[in-house]
Design a protein around this motif. Structure first.
Motif, PDB file in Angstrom:
ATOM      1  N   HIS A 152       0.802  -1.219   0.000  1.00  0.00           N
ATOM      2  CA  HIS A 152       0.000   0.000   0.000  1.00  0.00           C
ATOM      3  C   HIS A 152       0.835   1.268   0.000  1.00  0.00           C
ATOM      4  CE1 HIS A 152      -3.407  -2.639   1.613  1.00  0.00           C
ATOM      5  NE2 HIS A 152      -3.721  -2.260   0.388  1.00  0.00           N
ATOM      6  N   VAL A 153       2.141   1.097   0.099  1.00  0.00           N
ATOM      7  CA  VAL A 153       3.026   2.268   0.078  1.00  0.00           C
ATOM      8  C   VAL A 153       4.054   2.071  -1.029  1.00  0.00           C
ATOM      9  CG1 VAL A 153       2.667   2.695   2.540  1.00  0.00           C
ATOM     10  CG2 VAL A 153       4.602   1.295   1.807  1.00  0.00           C
ATOM     11  N   GLY A 154       4.951   3.048  -1.176  1.00  0.00           N
ATOM     12  CA  GLY A 154       5.977   2.942  -2.208  1.00  0.00           C
ATOM     13  C   GLY A 154       5.361   2.976  -3.598  1.00  0.00           C
ATOM     14  N   GLU A 155       6.107   2.490  -4.587  1.00  0.00           N
ATOM     15  CA  GLU A 155       5.610   2.568  -5.971  1.00  0.00           C
ATOM     16  C   GLU A 155       4.321   1.789  -6.184  1.00  0.00           C
ATOM     17  OE1 GLU A 155       8.304   1.849  -9.177  1.00  0.00           O
ATOM     18  OE2 GLU A 155       9.549   3.583  -8.659  1.00  0.00           O
ATOM     19  N   THR A 156       4.185   0.641  -5.521  1.00  0.00           N
ATOM     20  CA  THR A 156       2.978  -0.167  -5.746  1.00  0.00           C
ATOM     21  C   THR A 156       1.740   0.518  -5.159  1.00  0.00           C
ATOM     22  OG1 THR A 156       3.523  -1.425  -3.766  1.00  0.00           O
ATOM     23  CG2 THR A 156       4.088  -2.436  -5.879  1.00  0.00           C
ATOM     24  N   GLY A 157       1.926   1.346  -4.145  1.00  0.00           N
ATOM     25  CA  GLY A 157       0.792   2.042  -3.541  1.00  0.00           C
ATOM     26  C   GLY A 157       0.553   3.405  -4.146  1.00  0.00           C
ATOM     27  N   SER A 158       1.307   3.736  -5.195  1.00  0.00           N
ATOM     28  CA  SER A 158       1.230   5.074  -5.794  1.00  0.00           C
ATOM     29  C   SER A 158       0.338   5.079  -7.024  1.00  0.00           C
ATOM     30  CB  SER A 158       2.633   5.554  -6.183  1.00  0.00           C
ATOM     31  OG  SER A 158       3.412   5.746  -5.021  1.00  0.00           O
ATOM     32  N   SER A 159      -0.137   6.263  -7.379  1.00  0.00           N
ATOM     33  CA  SER A 159      -1.023   6.376  -8.535  1.00  0.00           C
ATOM     34  C   SER A 159      -0.280   6.863  -9.765  1.00  0.00           C
ATOM     35  CB  SER A 159      -2.163   7.325  -8.212  1.00  0.00           C
ATOM     36  OG  SER A 159      -1.620   8.576  -7.912  1.00  0.00           O
ATOM     37  N   SER A 160       1.023   7.055  -9.610  1.00  0.00           N
ATOM     38  CA  SER A 160       1.843   7.436 -10.760  1.00  0.00           C
ATOM     39  C   SER A 160       3.252   6.928 -10.506  1.00  0.00           C
ATOM     40  CB  SER A 160       1.864   8.955 -10.922  1.00  0.00           C
ATOM     41  OG  SER A 160       2.497   9.549  -9.801  1.00  0.00           O
ATOM     42  N   ARG A 161       4.039   6.869 -11.571  1.00  0.00           N
ATOM     43  CA  ARG A 161       5.416   6.397 -11.441  1.00  0.00           C
ATOM     44  C   ARG A 161       6.304   7.327 -12.255  1.00  0.00           C
ATOM     45  NH1 ARG A 161       6.892   0.841 -14.357  1.00  0.00           N
ATOM     46  NH2 ARG A 161       6.401   2.179 -16.127  1.00  0.00           N
ATOM     47  N   VAL A 162       7.404   7.726 -11.684  1.00  0.00           N
ATOM     48  CA  VAL A 162       8.326   8.595 -12.423  1.00  0.00           C
ATOM     49  C   VAL A 162       9.074   7.753 -13.459  1.00  0.00           C
ATOM     50  CG1 VAL A 162      10.376  10.067 -12.263  1.00  0.00           C
ATOM     51  CG2 VAL A 162       8.596  10.207 -10.500  1.00  0.00           C
ATOM     52  N   ARG A 163       8.962   8.175 -14.718  1.00  0.00           N
ATOM     53  CA  ARG A 163       9.709   7.495 -15.795  1.00  0.00           C
ATOM     54  C   ARG A 163      11.111   8.058 -15.901  1.00  0.00           C
ATOM     55  NH1 ARG A 163       6.926   5.657 -20.835  1.00  0.00           N
ATOM     56  NH2 ARG A 163       8.405   6.903 -22.013  1.00  0.00           N
ATOM     57  N   ARG A 164      11.149   9.374 -15.970  1.00  0.00           N
ATOM     58  CA  ARG A 164      12.463  10.022 -16.015  1.00  0.00           C
ATOM     59  C   ARG A 164      12.356  11.476 -15.601  1.00  0.00           C
ATOM     60  NH1 ARG A 164      14.360  12.750 -21.237  1.00  0.00           N
ATOM     61  NH2 ARG A 164      12.415  13.177 -22.329  1.00  0.00           N
ATOM     62  N   MET A 165      13.459  12.014 -15.200  1.00  0.00           N
ATOM     63  CA  MET A 165      13.546  13.411 -14.812  1.00  0.00           C
ATOM     64  C   MET A 165      14.647  14.017 -15.669  1.00  0.00           C
ATOM     65  SD  MET A 165      13.870  14.621 -10.852  1.00  0.00           S
ATOM     66  CE  MET A 165      12.373  13.942 -10.161  1.00  0.00           C
ATOM     67  N   PHE A 166      14.453  15.227 -16.145  1.00  0.00           N
ATOM     68  CA  PHE A 166      15.487  15.829 -16.978  1.00  0.00           C
ATOM     69  C   PHE A 166      15.458  17.340 -16.858  1.00  0.00           C
ATOM     70  CE2 PHE A 166      12.627  17.220 -20.391  1.00  0.00           C
ATOM     71  CZ  PHE A 166      11.516  16.413 -20.160  1.00  0.00           C
ATOM     72  N   VAL A 167      16.581  17.940 -17.229  1.00  0.00           N
ATOM     73  CA  VAL A 167      16.669  19.398 -17.204  1.00  0.00           C
ATOM     74  C   VAL A 167      16.185  19.899 -18.552  1.00  0.00           C
ATOM     75  CG1 VAL A 167      18.204  21.377 -16.950  1.00  0.00           C
ATOM     76  CG2 VAL A 167      18.605  19.303 -15.606  1.00  0.00           C
ATOM     77  N   PRO A 168      15.135  20.720 -18.569  1.00  0.00           N
ATOM     78  CA  PRO A 168      14.581  21.153 -19.855  1.00  0.00           C
ATOM     79  C   PRO A 168      15.484  22.172 -20.544  1.00  0.00           C
ATOM     80  CG  PRO A 168      13.478  22.283 -18.037  1.00  0.00           C
ATOM     81  CD  PRO A 168      14.434  21.302 -17.415  1.00  0.00           C
ATOM     82  N   ASP A 169      15.376  22.185 -21.868  1.00  0.00           N
ATOM     83  CA  ASP A 169      16.004  23.287 -22.606  1.00  0.00           C
ATOM     84  C   ASP A 169      15.104  24.466 -22.365  1.00  0.00           C
ATOM     85  OD1 ASP A 169      17.821  21.551 -23.748  1.00  0.00           O
ATOM     86  OD2 ASP A 169      16.406  21.014 -25.346  1.00  0.00           O
ATOM     87  N   LYS A 170      15.563  25.394 -21.596  1.00  0.00           N
ATOM     88  CA  LYS A 170      14.646  26.498 -21.315  1.00  0.00           C
ATOM     89  C   LYS A 170      15.043  27.735 -22.089  1.00  0.00           C
ATOM     90  CE  LYS A 170      17.111  26.816 -16.983  1.00  0.00           C
ATOM     91  NZ  LYS A 170      17.107  26.131 -15.731  1.00  0.00           N
ATOM     92  N   GLY A 171      14.044  28.544 -22.354  1.00  0.00           N
ATOM     93  CA  GLY A 171      14.306  29.819 -22.963  1.00  0.00           C
ATOM     94  C   GLY A 171      15.148  30.616 -21.978  1.00  0.00           C
ATOM     95  N   ARG A 172      16.172  31.241 -22.451  1.00  0.00           N
ATOM     96  CA  ARG A 172      16.996  32.022 -21.548  1.00  0.00           C
ATOM     97  C   ARG A 172      16.899  33.486 -21.926  1.00  0.00           C
ATOM     98  NH1 ARG A 172      18.618  30.741 -16.713  1.00  0.00           N
ATOM     99  NH2 ARG A 172      20.169  32.385 -16.932  1.00  0.00           N
ATOM    100  N   ALA A 173      16.852  34.325 -20.901  1.00  0.00           N
ATOM    101  CA  ALA A 173      16.851  35.754 -21.148  1.00  0.00           C
ATOM    102  C   ALA A 173      18.178  36.140 -21.798  1.00  0.00           C
ATOM    103  CB  ALA A 173      16.685  36.479 -19.821  1.00  0.00           C
ATOM    104  N   GLN A 174      18.094  37.169 -22.618  1.00  0.00           N
ATOM    105  CA  GLN A 174      19.309  37.739 -23.185  1.00  0.00           C
ATOM    106  C   GLN A 174      19.947  38.553 -22.068  1.00  0.00           C
ATOM    107  OE1 GLN A 174      18.310  40.034 -26.691  1.00  0.00           O
ATOM    108  NE2 GLN A 174      20.066  41.373 -26.324  1.00  0.00           N
ATOM    109  N   LEU A 175      21.132  38.155 -21.637  1.00  0.00           N
ATOM    110  CA  LEU A 175      21.720  38.816 -20.472  1.00  0.00           C
ATOM    111  C   LEU A 175      22.352  40.157 -20.850  1.00  0.00           C
ATOM    112  CD1 LEU A 175      23.332  35.942 -18.356  1.00  0.00           C
ATOM    113  CD2 LEU A 175      21.107  37.069 -18.067  1.00  0.00           C
TER     114      LEU A 175
END
Lengths: 266, 318
Positions: free
Chosen positions: A219-242
């Motif tokens: 009932h806890v941990g991944e089996t007790g969860s309603s979602s599972r993380v597939r992957r985490m990543f750093v997005p290519d984000k728009g960057r301000a012109q410095l």
């Protein structure tokens, strides 16, 4: 009378953080841990109610996590919680907000409080769902984003204002016991005094496993969860012109931008 | 069963804009033969049929409720009954204050797959994958829902464009089982807080955030805003501390900088709730000591530096 306050120790990321080897989370070495900002307000709300109540009120902080979380629970104890409960064992690893809520509800059944507070959301994962899911497992009335509360322990109802979008509030009356998720700004959280920090060190933190509160590992941990993380990543984000240069040069460029805007809109 | 069920959001007789954005979000999840149904809950749900008759909607489901406004028990019960009857693959709700009040409870009670603050949802090799932010939006997190036949997603606002073309979806009424409501909505209160400024009308805004550090610094920024001709705004911590009235707060729970064309953010880190009120502004200039602050992700120009030094230098030009 008792108020249970569910709290979370959140993680902010250190500069130049790295991913965990499995790519599904950040390497915990780069975590900067602290008590969730929202929970500071919900704890304060409980302590304020305790201080203004004619009846004795016990404030109990509860959290799910490893012994690193004791630091945040000590903070709660220093700010006025009477005792703390922490639930953990290895099976809890990988729990999402629903699995955490199931654990919190099990603790609440054991503690039988008159009211349960949680923060609206956490600053790290921002699910905004743990408190309300906890209410579902308890079968309790619930409300989210409470920015003003009128409640006396022992009474059968409370009146509060939900903070809606766009600067609007909605006044609501709710039956108690209830789960309320507390919004930033509802009060002004206190700072813990040196004396209270010392006293907190002597207050108890009870450590339980899911089994202790009647939950099977499934009932806890991944089996007790309603979602599972597939992957985490750093997005290519728009960057301000410095805008480069020293403060005088940067400000000069900013002044130009403002004057261009004013010229265009004049 | 199959199909996508969208839950519209209305408040005080008006459809909230996110309702239409959800219709667009649903299109990306359609599989062959899938229908998109949008349910609207209200004491007079038919009144919304016209504004929901848009391309991408196959069916409008009107659900009559006893109370005119949102109530968690009513919504949980009615949406739960809709899910039981229609068995959709996907249910889309807004990631909004109303949904915060019931979506997680519904997911917990019915054992649904569940993710909130989702800004991208698609099928990858047939599997539903939702993307949300993590660690203060510094990372993106892809989640899936193994073994769940119905997945409830709360979708972030201002991400999907609302559909524009009209259409003529069928309209059906759903009789929700009577719900025992344990809370009672009273009145709505508009925050005005003794300040007649209208942030939604301001074209040029200078906003201060947590970075100003102390209340004593507020007057110098008020004076700077006046000198450069900007309306002074703030982020949540400044309003919560009472340093500026709530009516000057820009963001989700404050005001949206709707008319703004130039937005200067000083000492604002850029919490997602703040960005919701200003990220659409065409020219945003962010000044912050932290080069990693999320505000730089939406700004056109960035100045990494001390806001007090920049403010002092800027003042000399006006």
């Amino acid at each position: 009378m008792k108020i249970l306050v569910a709290v979370k120790q959140v993680a902010a990321l250190d500069e130049d953080f790295e991913m965990r080897d499995d790519g599904r989370d950040i390497d915990p070495d780069f975590f900067i841990r602290d008590l969730n900002e929202w929970d500071d307000f919900s704890l304060e709300e409980a302590v304020k109610i305790k201080e203004s109540s004619a009846e004795p009120v016990e404030v109990v902080a509860v959290s799910v996590g490893t012994d690193e979380v004791d630091e945040s629970l000590r903070k709660c104890l220093a700010k006025g919680a009477d005792r703390a409960v922490r639930v953990w064992d290895a099976a809890v690893e990988g729990s999402d907000s629903i699995a955490i809520a199931r654990i919190l509800a099990a603790v609440a059944k054991r503690e039988a409080p008159d009211m349960l507070f949680a923060g609206v959301q956490s600053s790290d994962q921002s699910f905004a769902s743990t408190g309300i899911a906890t209410a579902a497992f308890l079968g309790w009335p619930h409300a989210a984003v409470v920015s003003n509360l009128n409640y006396s322990p022992g009474t059968k109802s409370a009146v509060f204002r939900r903070e809606l979008e766009g600067g609007m509030l909605h006044e609501v009356e709710i039956q108690c016991p209830a789960v309320l998720t507390i919004q930033l700004g509802i009060n002004t959280p206190r700072y813990a005094s040196l004396r209270s920090i010392k006293q907190a060190a002597a207050k108890p933190i009870e450590v339980l496993s899911p089994a202790d509160v009647g939950l099977a590992a499934a009932h806890v941990g991944e089996t007790g969860s309603s979602s599972r993380v597939r992957r985490m990543f750093v997005p290519d984000k728009g960057r301000a012109q410095l805008i480069a240069g020293d403060a005088a040069q940067q400000a000069a460029r900013l002044a130009e931008i403002i004057k261009e805007f004013k010229g265009a809109s004049a | 069963m199959s199909g996508i069920l969208v839950i519209a959001e209305q408040r005080r007789g008006e459809l909230r804009p996110i309702s239409l954005e959800l219709i667009t979000a649903a299109q990306g999840l359609r599989r062959a033969g899938d229908e998109v149904a949008i349910a609207v809950l209200s004491d007079s749900p038919e009144s919304f049929s016209g504004s929901l008759s848009l391309a991408g909607v196959d069916e409008i489901v009107t659900v009559k409720t006893a109370a005119p406004e949102f109530d968690p028990d009513t919504f949980e019960s009615a949406v739960g009954a809709l899910i039981a009857k229609r068995a959709p693959d996907v249910v889309l709700v807004a990631h909004s204050v109303d949904s915060f009040g019931y979506a997680a409870a519904l997911a917990a009670r019915l054992g649904l797959g569940f993710a909130t603050d989702v800004f991208d949802a698609r099928r990858i090799d047939g599997e539903l994958v939702a993307t949300r932010g993590g660690y203060g939006q510094k990372v993106h997190v892809e989640v899936d829902f193994p073994g769940r036949s119905t997945v409830l997603l709360a979708i972030r606002g201002n991400v999907f464009k609302p559909p524009e073309s009209p259409a003529t979806p069928k309209v059906s009424a759903f009789d929700a089982p009577p719900a025992q409501s344990r809370s009672t909505g009273r009145e709505f209160i508009e925050l005005s807080a003794g300040d007649d400024v209208d942030m939604t009308a301001a074209e040029f805004i200078l906003t201060i955030g947590r970075g100003i550090g102390e209340e004593a610094k507020v007057p110098q920024f008020r004076e700077l805003a006046e000198a450069i001709g900007a309306t002074l705004g703030c982020s949540r911590p400044i309003a919560d501390a009472g340093w500026l009235p709530k009516s000057r707060q820009v963001g989700q729970s404050g005001k949206t900088a709707s008319a703004c064309k130039l937005y200067i953010a000083m000492g604002v880190s850029g919490a997602i709730q703040h960005l919701a009120g200003m990220k659409h502004v065409s020219t945003i200039v962010a000044v912050n000591t932290d080069a990693e602050a999320s505000i730089f992700g939406v700004a056109k120009y960035g100045i990494v530096g001390d806001i007090f030094e920049i403010a002092d230098e800027l003042r000399k030009h006006f």
